[in-house]
Enzyme design. Sequence first.
Site, PDB file in Angstrom:
ATOM      1  N   THR A   1       0.847  -1.189   0.000  1.00  0.00           N
ATOM      2  CA  THR A   1       0.000   0.000   0.000  1.00  0.00           C
ATOM      3  C   THR A   1       0.886   1.244   0.000  1.00  0.00           C
ATOM      4  O   THR A   1       2.114   1.149  -0.143  1.00  0.00           O
ATOM      5  CB  THR A   1      -1.037  -0.078   1.151  1.00  0.00           C
ATOM      6  OG1 THR A   1      -1.920   1.036   1.015  1.00  0.00           O
ATOM      7  CG2 THR A   1      -0.411  -0.057   2.526  1.00  0.00           C
TER       8      THR A   1
ATOM      9  N   ALA B   1      -9.561  10.280 -10.039  1.00  0.00           N
ATOM     10  CA  ALA B   1      -8.493   9.980 -11.008  1.00  0.00           C
ATOM     11  C   ALA B   1      -7.220   9.490 -10.312  1.00  0.00           C
ATOM     12  O   ALA B   1      -6.121   9.648 -10.832  1.00  0.00           O
ATOM     13  CB  ALA B   1      -8.194  11.222 -11.853  1.00  0.00           C
TER      14      ALA B   1
ATOM     15  N   LYS C   1       3.470   1.384  -3.739  1.00  0.00           N
ATOM     16  CA  LYS C   1       2.843   0.677  -4.867  1.00  0.00           C
ATOM     17  C   LYS C   1       3.623   0.802  -6.177  1.00  0.00           C
ATOM     18  O   LYS C   1       3.538  -0.057  -7.041  1.00  0.00           O
ATOM     19  CB  LYS C   1       1.413   1.168  -5.082  1.00  0.00           C
ATOM     20  CG  LYS C   1       0.448   0.664  -4.032  1.00  0.00           C
ATOM     21  CD  LYS C   1      -0.966   1.086  -4.366  1.00  0.00           C
ATOM     22  CE  LYS C   1      -1.944   0.371  -3.458  1.00  0.00           C
ATOM     23  NZ  LYS C   1      -3.315   0.443  -3.979  1.00  0.00           N
TER      24      LYS C   1
ATOM     25  N   ASP D   1      -6.609  -5.004  -7.781  1.00  0.00           N
ATOM     26  CA  ASP D   1      -7.797  -4.137  -7.731  1.00  0.00           C
ATOM     27  C   ASP D   1      -8.616  -4.282  -9.010  1.00  0.00           C
ATOM     28  O   ASP D   1      -9.840  -4.095  -8.994  1.00  0.00           O
ATOM     29  CB  ASP D   1      -7.392  -2.661  -7.586  1.00  0.00           C
ATOM     30  CG  ASP D   1      -7.101  -2.303  -6.142  1.00  0.00           C
ATOM     31  OD1 ASP D   1      -7.490  -3.071  -5.235  1.00  0.00           O
ATOM     32  OD2 ASP D   1      -6.471  -1.251  -5.915  1.00  0.00           O
TER      33      ASP D   1
ATOM     34  N   ASN E   1      -0.274  -3.996  -6.095  1.00  0.00           N
ATOM     35  CA  ASN E   1      -0.724  -4.129  -4.702  1.00  0.00           C
ATOM     36  C   ASN E   1      -0.491  -5.532  -4.151  1.00  0.00           C
ATOM     37  O   ASN E   1      -0.764  -5.773  -2.981  1.00  0.00           O
ATOM     38  CB  ASN E   1      -2.197  -3.724  -4.545  1.00  0.00           C
ATOM     39  CG  ASN E   1      -3.138  -4.724  -5.192  1.00  0.00           C
ATOM     40  OD1 ASN E   1      -2.712  -5.604  -5.924  1.00  0.00           O
ATOM     41  ND2 ASN E   1      -4.418  -4.582  -4.932  1.00  0.00           N
TER      42      ASN E   1
ATOM     43  N   ARG F   1      -8.689  18.631 -12.742  1.00  0.00           N
ATOM     44  CA  ARG F   1      -8.895  18.186 -14.119  1.00  0.00           C
ATOM     45  C   ARG F   1      -7.619  17.620 -14.738  1.00  0.00           C
ATOM     46  O   ARG F   1      -7.658  16.654 -15.506  1.00  0.00           O
ATOM     47  CB  ARG F   1      -9.412  19.376 -14.942  1.00  0.00           C
ATOM     48  CG  ARG F   1      -9.573  19.135 -16.433  1.00  0.00           C
ATOM     49  CD  ARG F   1     -10.883  18.423 -16.722  1.00  0.00           C
ATOM     50  NE  ARG F   1     -11.050  18.063 -18.123  1.00  0.00           N
ATOM     51  CZ  ARG F   1     -11.840  18.710 -18.971  1.00  0.00           C
ATOM     52  NH1 ARG F   1     -12.514  19.765 -18.583  1.00  0.00           N
ATOM     53  NH2 ARG F   1     -11.968  18.293 -20.217  1.00  0.00           N
TER      54      ARG F   1
ATOM     55  N   TYR G   1     -15.988   1.791   1.576  1.00  0.00           N
ATOM     56  CA  TYR G   1     -16.681   0.710   2.297  1.00  0.00           C
ATOM     57  C   TYR G   1     -16.936   1.030   3.762  1.00  0.00           C
ATOM     58  O   TYR G   1     -17.478   0.213   4.502  1.00  0.00           O
ATOM     59  CB  TYR G   1     -15.911  -0.612   2.173  1.00  0.00           C
ATOM     60  CG  TYR G   1     -14.470  -0.535   2.597  1.00  0.00           C
ATOM     61  CD1 TYR G   1     -13.476  -0.423   1.636  1.00  0.00           C
ATOM     62  CD2 TYR G   1     -14.106  -0.563   3.931  1.00  0.00           C
ATOM     63  CE1 TYR G   1     -12.148  -0.339   2.004  1.00  0.00           C
ATOM     64  CE2 TYR G   1     -12.785  -0.483   4.310  1.00  0.00           C
ATOM     65  CZ  TYR G   1     -11.812  -0.368   3.340  1.00  0.00           C
ATOM     66  OH  TYR G   1     -10.502  -0.284   3.714  1.00  0.00           O
TER      67      TYR G   1
ATOM     68  N   ARG H   1      -5.306  15.839 -13.543  1.00  0.00           N
ATOM     69  CA  ARG H   1      -5.078  14.430 -13.207  1.00  0.00           C
ATOM     70  C   ARG H   1      -5.965  13.527 -14.068  1.00  0.00           C
ATOM     71  O   ARG H   1      -5.552  12.455 -14.502  1.00  0.00           O
ATOM     72  CB  ARG H   1      -5.423  14.179 -11.736  1.00  0.00           C
ATOM     73  CG  ARG H   1      -4.249  14.285 -10.825  1.00  0.00           C
ATOM     74  CD  ARG H   1      -4.650  13.849  -9.434  1.00  0.00           C
ATOM     75  NE  ARG H   1      -4.042  12.588  -9.045  1.00  0.00           N
ATOM     76  CZ  ARG H   1      -4.358  11.929  -7.932  1.00  0.00           C
ATOM     77  NH1 ARG H   1      -5.280  12.400  -7.122  1.00  0.00           N
ATOM     78  NH2 ARG H   1      -3.753  10.815  -7.636  1.00  0.00           N
TER      79      ARG H   1
HETATM   80  P1  ATR Z   1      -6.459   6.307  -4.567  1.00  0.00           P
HETATM   81  O1  ATR Z   1      -5.105   5.898  -5.066  1.00  0.00           O
HETATM   82  O2  ATR Z   1      -6.956   5.476  -3.429  1.00  0.00           O
HETATM   83  O3  ATR Z   1      -7.456   6.384  -5.675  1.00  0.00           O
HETATM   84  P2  ATR Z   1      -5.771   9.137  -4.421  1.00  0.00           P
HETATM   85  O4  ATR Z   1      -4.715   8.993  -5.448  1.00  0.00           O
HETATM   86  O5  ATR Z   1      -5.462   9.924  -3.201  1.00  0.00           O
HETATM   87  O6  ATR Z   1      -6.278   7.734  -3.881  1.00  0.00           O
HETATM   88  O7  ATR Z   1      -7.084   9.717  -5.117  1.00  0.00           O
HETATM   89  C1  ATR Z   1      -8.142  10.185  -4.395  1.00  0.00           C
HETATM   90  C2  ATR Z   1      -9.227  10.720  -5.346  1.00  0.00           C
HETATM   91  O8  ATR Z   1     -10.236  11.333  -4.538  1.00  0.00           O
HETATM   92  C3  ATR Z   1      -8.703  11.809  -6.274  1.00  0.00           C
HETATM   93  O9  ATR Z   1      -9.398  11.713  -7.491  1.00  0.00           O
HETATM   94  C4  ATR Z   1      -9.077  13.083  -5.520  1.00  0.00           C
HETATM   95  O10 ATR Z   1      -9.224  14.225  -6.349  1.00  0.00           O
HETATM   96  P3  ATR Z   1      -7.943  15.147  -6.697  1.00  0.00           P
HETATM   97  O11 ATR Z   1      -7.178  14.436  -7.764  1.00  0.00           O
HETATM   98  O12 ATR Z   1      -8.524  16.427  -7.135  1.00  0.00           O
HETATM   99  O13 ATR Z   1      -7.151  15.261  -5.392  1.00  0.00           O
HETATM  100  C5  ATR Z   1     -10.427  12.683  -4.969  1.00  0.00           C
HETATM  101  N1  ATR Z   1     -10.843  13.515  -3.833  1.00  0.00           N
HETATM  102  C6  ATR Z   1     -10.370  13.458  -2.579  1.00  0.00           C
HETATM  103  N2  ATR Z   1     -11.005  14.378  -1.798  1.00  0.00           N
HETATM  104  C7  ATR Z   1     -11.892  15.020  -2.609  1.00  0.00           C
HETATM  105  C8  ATR Z   1     -12.857  16.060  -2.422  1.00  0.00           C
HETATM  106  N3  ATR Z   1     -13.022  16.645  -1.222  1.00  0.00           N
HETATM  107  N4  ATR Z   1     -13.596  16.451  -3.485  1.00  0.00           N
HETATM  108  C9  ATR Z   1     -13.438  15.866  -4.688  1.00  0.00           C
HETATM  109  N5  ATR Z   1     -12.550  14.868  -4.937  1.00  0.00           N
HETATM  110  C10 ATR Z   1     -11.793  14.450  -3.915  1.00  0.00           C
END
Ligand code: ATR
Length: 294
Positions: free
Chosen positions: A80, A148, A84, A121, A105, A174, A238, A176
């Site tokens: 994790t 994203a 990763k 995943d 993972n 956007r 979850y 990302r």
């Molecule tokens: P993971 O690898 O588990 O998918 P991550 O890379 O931290 O975790 O991605 C988290 C996602 O949740 C991202 O798409 C993030 O948006 P940003 O790329 O703009 O950071 C989104 N996210 C987290 N908090 C958010 C919020 N308050 N509103 C909208 N999107 C959120």
Amino acid sequence: MIGMDPMRPEGDDRRTPPDRRRAGVIGWPISHSLSPRIHGFWLSRHGLDGSYEILGIEPERFHLVFPTLPGQGFAGVNVTIPFKEWVLDYATRVTPAVRKTGAANTLVFADDGTIEADNTDVAGFLMNVKSSAPDWSARAGPAVVIGAGGAARAIVWALLGEGAPAVTVVNRTRSRAEDLCRHFGERVRSADWQGLDGALDGTATIVNTTSLGMTGQPPLEVAFTPDRRRALVVDIVYNPLKTAFLAAAESNGNPTVSGLGMLLHQAVPGFSAWFGVRPEVDDGLWEAVVEGLQ
Ligand code: ATR
């Protein structure tokens, strides 16, 4: 560091007996993980002599500690944040899911010293959706993936593999979403966060991969309307088991799939490879893991 002693000298009496297989999860920080509960349940169900341990490795020590794991009786590990991508430097073989998502993972340490890296995943998402919604077909129409990050990558790849005709990735940031689209080619396009509502018309599959809706986070608010009732709505969050996003979809009459099943199903390939038994995701496992939700 919790539960391991990478510096244990050769010949130490406390060494793991050769038949006792070890597995675990590496990451930093790892404050809480449900994986020991999942694998512990299966180990006891199958009467296996093995362990699944939480292995917190400080990032500065990663390159020192990681190569010692196979020698300590580990048959493999889950991986994790933040490792990763880091573990790919050590992988001898990577699955197509890893190649396409750029992250692993699950690692399997083979007896010949090779290391296979997988991103379970992808299969975990599909197994969860197919077992909860057997009538669903990705081919039925376009999909919308909200978020994203790493999970979104795995899910976009899974949906494309299942024949989704198009996938729209909607993300707060956007750029990302655009990066992700470039990576996957022309069937995937990005949309602004403000464009989320418009992107939902006519979709067959809607997936939340953001952390919105998780306990302590604001909810993901989406307007589910009668004309959108056909779409399968999936959350990867979850905790809680039923997010406000899923509850709203359900009240609209949409079929829904909650996120816990993905966590359970993604664990199956690792356990099979490490302990030599393919475990079931059944009600007993579900209950044991739900008990561990905080
Ligand atoms: P993971 O690898 O588990 O998918 P991550 O890379 O931290 O975790 O991605 C988290 C996602 O949740 C991202 O798409 C993030 O948006 P940003 O790329 O703009 O950071 C989104 N996210 C987290 N908090 C958010 C919020 N308050 N509103 C909208 N999107 C959120």
